[in-house]
Design an enzyme around this catalytic site. Sequence first.
Site, PDB file in Angstrom:
ATOM      1  N   GLU A  38     -63.170  -0.472 -68.183  1.00 57.79           N
ATOM      2  CA  GLU A  38     -63.389  -0.987 -66.837  1.00 57.79           C
ATOM      3  C   GLU A  38     -62.063  -1.070 -66.092  1.00 57.79           C
ATOM      4  O   GLU A  38     -60.996  -1.216 -66.689  1.00 57.79           O
ATOM      5  CB  GLU A  38     -64.083  -2.351 -66.867  1.00 57.79           C
ATOM      6  CG  GLU A  38     -63.332  -3.431 -67.617  1.00 57.79           C
ATOM      7  CD  GLU A  38     -64.102  -4.745 -67.678  1.00 57.79           C
ATOM      8  OE1 GLU A  38     -65.354  -4.708 -67.704  1.00 57.79           O
ATOM      9  OE2 GLU A  38     -63.442  -5.798 -67.668  1.00 57.79           O
ATOM     10  N   HIS A  74     -68.289 -11.805 -67.116  1.00 60.60           N
ATOM     11  CA  HIS A  74     -67.243 -12.668 -66.566  1.00 60.60           C
ATOM     12  C   HIS A  74     -67.650 -14.129 -66.748  1.00 60.60           C
ATOM     13  O   HIS A  74     -68.596 -14.608 -66.138  1.00 60.60           O
ATOM     14  CB  HIS A  74     -66.929 -12.408 -65.091  1.00 60.60           C
ATOM     15  CG  HIS A  74     -65.524 -12.813 -64.740  1.00 60.60           C
ATOM     16  ND1 HIS A  74     -64.438 -11.968 -64.833  1.00 60.60           N
ATOM     17  CD2 HIS A  74     -65.010 -13.999 -64.338  1.00 60.60           C
ATOM     18  CE1 HIS A  74     -63.334 -12.593 -64.488  1.00 60.60           C
ATOM     19  NE2 HIS A  74     -63.656 -13.835 -64.187  1.00 60.60           N
ATOM     20  N   ASP A  75     -66.906 -14.813 -67.587  1.00 61.43           N
ATOM     21  CA  ASP A  75     -67.073 -16.233 -67.881  1.00 61.43           C
ATOM     22  C   ASP A  75     -68.374 -16.557 -68.610  1.00 61.43           C
ATOM     23  O   ASP A  75     -68.772 -17.732 -68.669  1.00 61.43           O
ATOM     24  CB  ASP A  75     -66.951 -17.085 -66.613  1.00 61.43           C
ATOM     25  CG  ASP A  75     -65.543 -17.085 -66.052  1.00 61.43           C
ATOM     26  OD1 ASP A  75     -64.610 -16.728 -66.793  1.00 61.43           O
ATOM     27  OD2 ASP A  75     -65.371 -17.426 -64.867  1.00 61.43           O
ATOM     28  N   GLY A 131     -65.067 -11.509 -73.257  1.00 58.02           N
ATOM     29  CA  GLY A 131     -63.741 -11.455 -73.846  1.00 58.02           C
ATOM     30  C   GLY A 131     -63.066 -12.805 -73.934  1.00 58.02           C
ATOM     31  O   GLY A 131     -62.825 -13.326 -75.018  1.00 58.02           O
ATOM     32  N   HIS A 132     -62.753 -13.403 -72.781  1.00 57.26           N
ATOM     33  CA  HIS A 132     -61.917 -14.600 -72.763  1.00 57.26           C
ATOM     34  C   HIS A 132     -62.515 -15.733 -73.588  1.00 57.26           C
ATOM     35  O   HIS A 132     -61.853 -16.290 -74.479  1.00 57.26           O
ATOM     36  CB  HIS A 132     -61.686 -15.053 -71.319  1.00 57.26           C
ATOM     37  CG  HIS A 132     -60.758 -16.218 -71.200  1.00 57.26           C
ATOM     38  ND1 HIS A 132     -59.392 -16.083 -71.300  1.00 57.26           N
ATOM     39  CD2 HIS A 132     -60.992 -17.540 -71.012  1.00 57.26           C
ATOM     40  CE1 HIS A 132     -58.814 -17.270 -71.168  1.00 57.26           C
ATOM     41  NE2 HIS A 132     -59.765 -18.176 -70.999  1.00 57.26           N
ATOM     42  N   HIS A 170     -59.901  -3.240 -70.323  1.00 55.40           N
ATOM     43  CA  HIS A 170     -59.645  -3.211 -68.878  1.00 55.40           C
ATOM     44  C   HIS A 170     -58.153  -2.987 -68.664  1.00 55.40           C
ATOM     45  O   HIS A 170     -57.390  -3.930 -68.446  1.00 55.40           O
ATOM     46  CB  HIS A 170     -60.107  -4.520 -68.236  1.00 55.40           C
ATOM     47  CG  HIS A 170     -60.078  -4.516 -66.743  1.00 55.40           C
ATOM     48  ND1 HIS A 170     -60.981  -5.232 -65.981  1.00 55.40           N
ATOM     49  CD2 HIS A 170     -59.265  -3.905 -65.852  1.00 55.40           C
ATOM     50  CE1 HIS A 170     -60.711  -5.055 -64.695  1.00 55.40           C
ATOM     51  NE2 HIS A 170     -59.657  -4.261 -64.609  1.00 55.40           N
ATOM     52  N   THR A 182     -57.286 -11.924 -62.705  1.00 56.49           N
ATOM     53  CA  THR A 182     -58.495 -11.471 -63.364  1.00 56.49           C
ATOM     54  C   THR A 182     -59.446 -10.962 -62.286  1.00 56.49           C
ATOM     55  O   THR A 182     -59.195 -11.165 -61.094  1.00 56.49           O
ATOM     56  CB  THR A 182     -59.142 -12.608 -64.181  1.00 56.49           C
ATOM     57  OG1 THR A 182     -60.263 -12.088 -64.925  1.00 56.49           O
ATOM     58  CG2 THR A 182     -59.629 -13.735 -63.286  1.00 56.49           C
ATOM     59  N   ARG A 208     -54.846  -2.391 -66.814  1.00 59.02           N
ATOM     60  CA  ARG A 208     -54.356  -2.566 -65.450  1.00 59.02           C
ATOM     61  C   ARG A 208     -53.057  -1.779 -65.275  1.00 59.02           C
ATOM     62  O   ARG A 208     -52.401  -1.424 -66.249  1.00 59.02           O
ATOM     63  CB  ARG A 208     -54.170  -4.047 -65.146  1.00 59.02           C
ATOM     64  CG  ARG A 208     -55.517  -4.766 -64.961  1.00 59.02           C
ATOM     65  CD  ARG A 208     -55.326  -6.206 -64.517  1.00 59.02           C
ATOM     66  NE  ARG A 208     -56.558  -6.767 -63.994  1.00 59.02           N
ATOM     67  CZ  ARG A 208     -57.502  -7.338 -64.742  1.00 59.02           C
ATOM     68  NH1 ARG A 208     -57.340  -7.391 -66.048  1.00 59.02           N
ATOM     69  NH2 ARG A 208     -58.598  -7.836 -64.195  1.00 59.02           N
ATOM     70  N   ASN A 240     -64.724  -7.676 -75.154  1.00 61.88           N
ATOM     71  CA  ASN A 240     -63.540  -7.297 -74.395  1.00 61.88           C
ATOM     72  C   ASN A 240     -62.304  -7.780 -75.159  1.00 61.88           C
ATOM     73  O   ASN A 240     -62.143  -8.982 -75.404  1.00 61.88           O
ATOM     74  CB  ASN A 240     -63.594  -7.931 -73.000  1.00 61.88           C
ATOM     75  CG  ASN A 240     -62.471  -7.461 -72.101  1.00 61.88           C
ATOM     76  OD1 ASN A 240     -61.330  -7.343 -72.520  1.00 61.88           O
ATOM     77  ND2 ASN A 240     -62.778  -7.214 -70.837  1.00 61.88           N
TER      78      ASN A 240
END
Length: 240
Positions: A70, A190-191, A213-214, A43, A100, A45, A7
């Site tokens: 996404e 996620h995470d 990603g993060h 993603h 997020t 937004r 991501n």
Amino acid sequence: MTRLSVNINKIALLRNARGGNMPDVLKAALDCERFGAEGITVHPRPDERHIRYSDVRTLRPALSTEFNIEGNPTGSFTALVCEVVPDQVTLVPDAPDALTSNAGWDTVANRGFLTRTCAAFKSRGIRTSIFIDPDPRMAEGAALCGADRVELYTAAYAAGYAQNREQAVEPYLRTAEKVRELGLGLNAGHDLSLENLTYYIRTIPWTDEVSIGHALVCDALYEGLETTIGKYLEAILLAD
């Protein structure tokens, strides 16, 4: 083998902090592919605070791996996805002002809307995944909506991993077993990080794809992008 989709939102966020084109989002995506990533996730937004709609249009013809978009299927998002026709769209119920993603869909309460949305994307030949919490009922609901896959929202697993990883992964395993029983594909995100990724995939080896990603971008600040992607691919291999 579980595929790694990177991501690149945080790379776009860094660019947008100063304007201009540094770092170059397209170059970063192509470098991720060159370093071994098997997919690119974005993603966008509504406020375009990181990935912009123009980025999505630029990336689509340039990528050679799987492209996953996404987001919340609002009118503008749906129009964008149907225009660029990615390999996969992941439906995420995030509010416009959400920092997020923070929850999966209630696929039972939103069955009508999600069914129509899945049908619209699938009519364009786009594989459709629904972002859900680790709950077998939500997986059943996703199947009834016509989804091809689900993506398990792994924030709770990541939060509980250090204290009790067996307990943290248990609801994900139960849901993943239901997903497999239903004949759906299985993603996760996620995470997820180098700390918790291997154990997750070892426990649920039929995971088709992880989107990260993060944590990956944070690791790349110290290790460099090429080394970091190599480490995430190694973490996946270590699960075998």
